[in-house]
Design an enzyme around this catalytic site. Structure first.
Site, short mmCIF file in Angstrom:
data_model
loop_
_atom_site.label_atom_id
_atom_site.label_comp_id
_atom_site.label_asym_id
_atom_site.label_seq_id
_atom_site.Cartn_x
_atom_site.Cartn_y
_atom_site.Cartn_z
N PRO A 73 1.00 -1.35 -0.11
CA PRO A 73 0.37 -0.35 -0.05
C PRO A 73 0.42 1.59 0.01
CG PRO A 73 -0.73 -1.64 1.08
CD PRO A 73 0.07 -2.17 1.22
N CYS A 74 0.90 2.41 -0.59
CA CYS A 74 1.25 3.45 -0.86
C CYS A 74 0.73 4.96 0.23
CB CYS A 74 1.10 4.07 -2.77
SG CYS A 74 -0.18 4.60 -2.70
N GLN A 75 -0.17 4.33 0.21
CA GLN A 75 -1.04 5.62 1.33
C GLN A 75 -0.32 6.35 2.39
OE1 GLN A 75 -2.33 2.66 0.86
NE2 GLN A 75 -4.14 3.04 -0.01
N PRO A 76 0.52 4.82 3.16
CA PRO A 76 1.84 6.10 4.11
C PRO A 76 2.21 6.44 3.68
CG PRO A 76 1.15 3.79 4.31
CD PRO A 76 0.58 3.66 3.10
N TYR A 77 2.89 7.12 2.05
CA TYR A 77 4.38 7.64 1.86
C TYR A 77 3.44 8.72 1.03
CZ TYR A 77 5.11 2.99 3.50
OH TYR A 77 5.50 1.48 3.79
#
Length: 293
Positions: A73-77
């Site tokens: 998942p890319c949401q944390p970055y």
């Protein structure tokens, strides 16, 4: 033949790229039902629903794969996100996978990862590199955009390649394709409402398919939901329309025959393709690996 597992498989960007290489994707995992349905509509091997927080060293050893690919998942970055990095619970499965690689009896010969550009300066990236170095992998890191390969789409992404064999220099093949090659005028175009167009026109990237210099901005998972900063739009007679999901899929390298199942909505299709990756870029990234045994 290299046997691979595709983690966070989405709609199968890695599997599509592997068709140009001697890589047999034998396992694919995701938790999104729509993504799995789309994957299984387009590939003979099947994706399964699996919680990767349960992915451990014993599970990895039991797969007997040579190649582990992951697009966590890319949401944390992302720039739009809260950027909690490893503190974000959506990073938990990623940390679990790294632990599995580090503690399994037979680490995969090759490991690769794709994520947003912001990942390169994250704590997650530091943990990834330090973990792989402990195992003894050779590592390369690359920022790559499809536009660098001649594709009229801007989608900068971070890629890491790790191998227990030496890695080769990346081979960037320039194909120089025009946007018109990916456009198929739909019978019922998804037009931007007039009031929205009047309000936000100056902030939209509106392009003509026949313009040889035209390029699209990055299509995000919010395309069709958020009007601004989620992708480009096309002129359509006296109107402006959205790109169709299949046009975006083709633009990202999935080919003209890629289909979304009738069981999912158009909004779901936009979200899935927005969360996917450029097959063109992945093919280029894979050129670094020594795939013969």
């Amino acid at each position: 033949m290299i046997k691979a597992v595709e983690l966070y498989c989405g709609i199968g960007g890695f599997s599509k790229a592997c068709e140009d290489y001697e890589i047999d994707v034998t396992y694919a995992y995701d938790q999104n039902d729509a993504a799995i349905a789309t994957y299984n509509t387009n590939f003979t091997h099947k994706a399964e629903k699996f919680n990767l927080e349960k992915f451990d060293a014993n599970y990895l050893d039991a797969l007997h794969v040579n190649f582990l690919w992951m697009s966590p998942p890319c949401q944390p970055y992302t720039k739009k996100g809260v950027q909690k990095d490893l503190a974000d619970n959506r990073s938990d499965s990623f940390k679990n996978i790294l632990n599995a690689i580090c503690t399994c009896k037979n680490p995969p010969l090759h490991v690769a990862l794709e994520n947003v550009e912001g990942f390169k300066n994250s704590q997650a990236r530091d943990l990834l590199v330090s973990t792989l170095e402990k195992v003894g992998y050779n590592i390369t890191e690359t920022l790559l955009c499809p536009s660098e390969l001649g594709i009229p789409n801007r989608r900068m992404r971070y890629y890491l390649c790790a191998s227990l064999k030496p890695l080769k220099e990346i081979k960037r093949s320039f194909t120089c394709k025009e946007l018109s090659q990916y456009i198929k005028e739909p019978d019922e175009p998804y037009l931007i409402p007039k009031d929205i167009l009047e309000k936000f026109r100056d902030g939209f990237r509106i392009i003509e398919a026949t313009n040889k210099d035209a390029y699209t901005t990055c299509f995000t998972s919010s395309y069709s939901k958020s009007w601004m900063h989620s992708g480009a739009y096309l002129t359509c007679k006296d109107n402006v329309r959205l790109f169709e999901p299949n046009e975006i899929a083709s633009l990202m390298g999935f080919g003209d025959n890629f289909i979304f199942p009738k069981t999912i909505t158009k909004r779901q299709s936009y979200k899935l393709i927005g969360n996917s990756l450029s097959v063109y870029a992945v093919k280029t990234i894979l050129s670094q690996f020594t795939l013969a045994h």
